[in-house]
Design a protein around this motif. Structure first.
Motif, PDB file in Angstrom:
ATOM      1  N   LEU A 176       3.111  14.556  -8.407  1.00  0.00           N
ATOM      2  CA  LEU A 176       3.947  15.724  -8.078  1.00  0.00           C
ATOM      3  C   LEU A 176       4.842  16.130  -9.253  1.00  0.00           C
ATOM      4  CD1 LEU A 176       4.938  14.875  -4.402  1.00  0.00           C
ATOM      5  CD2 LEU A 176       3.589  16.855  -5.155  1.00  0.00           C
ATOM      6  N   THR A 177       5.285  15.154 -10.051  1.00  0.00           N
ATOM      7  CA  THR A 177       6.143  15.488 -11.201  1.00  0.00           C
ATOM      8  C   THR A 177       5.383  16.275 -12.267  1.00  0.00           C
ATOM      9  OG1 THR A 177       5.720  13.437 -12.418  1.00  0.00           O
ATOM     10  CG2 THR A 177       7.576  13.441 -10.864  1.00  0.00           C
ATOM     11  N   GLN A 178       4.058  16.228 -12.220  1.00  0.00           N
ATOM     12  CA  GLN A 178       3.243  16.964 -13.197  1.00  0.00           C
ATOM     13  C   GLN A 178       3.019  18.420 -12.791  1.00  0.00           C
ATOM     14  OE1 GLN A 178      -0.353  14.795 -14.184  1.00  0.00           O
ATOM     15  NE2 GLN A 178       0.713  12.850 -13.916  1.00  0.00           N
ATOM     16  N   LEU A 179       3.388  18.745 -11.553  1.00  0.00           N
ATOM     17  CA  LEU A 179       3.215  20.121 -11.081  1.00  0.00           C
ATOM     18  C   LEU A 179       4.411  20.981 -11.467  1.00  0.00           C
ATOM     19  CD1 LEU A 179       1.902  19.456  -7.454  1.00  0.00           C
ATOM     20  CD2 LEU A 179       0.573  19.797  -9.546  1.00  0.00           C
ATOM     21  N   SER A 180       4.196  22.264 -11.434  1.00  0.00           N
ATOM     22  CA  SER A 180       5.302  23.183 -11.704  1.00  0.00           C
ATOM     23  C   SER A 180       6.269  23.150 -10.529  1.00  0.00           C
ATOM     24  CB  SER A 180       4.771  24.611 -11.878  1.00  0.00           C
ATOM     25  OG  SER A 180       4.284  25.104 -10.632  1.00  0.00           O
ATOM     26  N   GLU A 181       7.486  23.612 -10.771  1.00  0.00           N
ATOM     27  CA  GLU A 181       8.473  23.681  -9.694  1.00  0.00           C
ATOM     28  C   GLU A 181       7.965  24.609  -8.588  1.00  0.00           C
ATOM     29  OE1 GLU A 181      13.111  24.964  -8.898  1.00  0.00           O
ATOM     30  OE2 GLU A 181      12.428  24.666 -10.955  1.00  0.00           O
ATOM     31  N   TRP A 241       0.829  -1.197   0.000  1.00  0.00           N
ATOM     32  CA  TRP A 241       0.000   0.000   0.000  1.00  0.00           C
ATOM     33  C   TRP A 241       0.870   1.256   0.000  1.00  0.00           C
ATOM     34  CZ3 TRP A 241      -0.945   4.039   3.419  1.00  0.00           C
ATOM     35  CH2 TRP A 241      -2.084   4.787   3.156  1.00  0.00           C
ATOM     36  N   ARG A 242       1.896   1.262   0.872  1.00  0.00           N
ATOM     37  CA  ARG A 242       2.789   2.427   0.977  1.00  0.00           C
ATOM     38  C   ARG A 242       3.503   2.682  -0.354  1.00  0.00           C
ATOM     39  NH1 ARG A 242       5.559   0.563   5.106  1.00  0.00           N
ATOM     40  NH2 ARG A 242       3.947   1.133   6.561  1.00  0.00           N
ATOM     41  N   LYS A 243       3.989   1.610  -0.973  1.00  0.00           N
ATOM     42  CA  LYS A 243       4.702   1.745  -2.256  1.00  0.00           C
ATOM     43  C   LYS A 243       3.766   2.280  -3.343  1.00  0.00           C
ATOM     44  CE  LYS A 243       7.408  -0.818  -5.612  1.00  0.00           C
ATOM     45  NZ  LYS A 243       7.889  -2.126  -6.043  1.00  0.00           N
ATOM     46  N   ALA A 244       2.551   1.748  -3.405  1.00  0.00           N
ATOM     47  CA  ALA A 244       1.597   2.206  -4.415  1.00  0.00           C
ATOM     48  C   ALA A 244       1.200   3.661  -4.175  1.00  0.00           C
ATOM     49  CB  ALA A 244       0.362   1.303  -4.400  1.00  0.00           C
ATOM     50  N   ARG A 245       0.957   4.010  -2.904  1.00  0.00           N
ATOM     51  CA  ARG A 245       0.564   5.375  -2.562  1.00  0.00           C
ATOM     52  C   ARG A 245       1.672   6.360  -2.888  1.00  0.00           C
ATOM     53  NH1 ARG A 245      -0.190   7.120   3.628  1.00  0.00           N
ATOM     54  NH2 ARG A 245       2.004   6.677   3.526  1.00  0.00           N
ATOM     55  N   THR A 246       2.896   6.015  -2.478  1.00  0.00           N
ATOM     56  CA  THR A 246       4.040   6.891  -2.731  1.00  0.00           C
ATOM     57  C   THR A 246       4.279   7.049  -4.229  1.00  0.00           C
ATOM     58  OG1 THR A 246       5.033   6.243  -0.642  1.00  0.00           O
ATOM     59  CG2 THR A 246       6.506   7.211  -2.274  1.00  0.00           C
ATOM     60  N   GLY A 247       4.170   5.958  -4.967  1.00  0.00           N
ATOM     61  CA  GLY A 247       4.359   6.024  -6.417  1.00  0.00           C
ATOM     62  C   GLY A 247       3.329   6.906  -7.089  1.00  0.00           C
ATOM     63  N   LEU A 248       2.076   6.743  -6.684  1.00  0.00           N
ATOM     64  CA  LEU A 248       0.998   7.535  -7.269  1.00  0.00           C
ATOM     65  C   LEU A 248       1.186   9.025  -7.005  1.00  0.00           C
ATOM     66  CD1 LEU A 248      -1.819   7.688  -8.627  1.00  0.00           C
ATOM     67  CD2 LEU A 248      -2.781   7.384  -6.327  1.00  0.00           C
ATOM     68  N   VAL A 249       1.449   9.374  -5.740  1.00  0.00           N
ATOM     69  CA  VAL A 249       1.600  10.786  -5.391  1.00  0.00           C
ATOM     70  C   VAL A 249       2.880  11.365  -6.006  1.00  0.00           C
ATOM     71  CG1 VAL A 249       1.834  12.434  -3.487  1.00  0.00           C
ATOM     72  CG2 VAL A 249       0.182  10.560  -3.322  1.00  0.00           C
ATOM     73  N   SER A 250       3.954  10.589  -6.012  1.00  0.00           N
ATOM     74  CA  SER A 250       5.204  11.065  -6.624  1.00  0.00           C
ATOM     75  C   SER A 250       5.007  11.367  -8.102  1.00  0.00           C
ATOM     76  CB  SER A 250       6.312  10.026  -6.449  1.00  0.00           C
ATOM     77  OG  SER A 250       6.660   9.898  -5.095  1.00  0.00           O
ATOM     78  N   ALA A 251       4.303  10.481  -8.802  1.00  0.00           N
ATOM     79  CA  ALA A 251       4.044  10.708 -10.229  1.00  0.00           C
ATOM     80  C   ALA A 251       3.207  11.972 -10.430  1.00  0.00           C
ATOM     81  CB  ALA A 251       3.335   9.492 -10.831  1.00  0.00           C
TER      82      ALA A 251
END
Length: 149
Positions: A120-125, A108-118
């Motif tokens: 976050l990469t779509q947001l501006s700096e 669950w932690r890995k899936a959650r972190t992966g989803l949110v990390s991905a």
């Protein structure tokens, strides 16, 4: 400083919306039946504090003791929590997560972190910096809310 009148509502709406979307999307990747949020929170508490008792877990979660007892019973039945008699007080129980719970939480932690990390990469700096800068204040807000409970 007095916060803007709608800040609390906007903040709660955003946080709840993020949690809801993440929970729905991650649920498909985690094996087994979905767990309600209160059960997941209890598993996290017991994982952080192995051997914790029901009363202490209830205090940490700001829930009634009988509510936590019900959650414990459900998680024991599901094979995700182990309840042992406290050797210092035979009337009390010590709680431990099972290996099945640890595996499920890691997935669950890995899936959650992966989803949110991905996401976050779509947001501006600028947005990423703003979220990073807001984290300490959000943690202080959480602490202030816990103190009031």
């Amino acid at each position: 400083m007095t916060p803007p009148p709608d800040l609390a509502e906007q903040l709660m709406s955003a946080v709840q919306g993020i949690r809801r979307v993440v929970r729905r999307r991650v649920r498909a990747e985690v094996p087994g039946p979905p767990l309600p949020g209160a059960q997941v929170e209890l598993l996290r508490v017991v994982d952080r504090r192995p051997g914790i008792g029901v009363a202490a877990a209830a205090r940490e979660l700001s829930l009634a003791g009988n509510s936590v007892s019900t959650l414990v019973n459900l998680l024991v039945e599901a094979g995700l929590l182990r309840r042992e008699v406290d050797p210092a007080d035979r009337r009390a129980a010590q709680l431990e997560v099972t290996e099945a719970a640890r595996e499920r939480m890691a997935i669950w932690r890995k899936a959650r972190t992966g989803l949110v990390s991905a996401a976050l990469t779509q947001l501006s700096e600028k947005d990423t910096v703003a979220i990073t800068a807001a984290l300490p204040a959000l943690e202080k807000l959480m602490d202030a809310l816990k103190e009031e409970a």
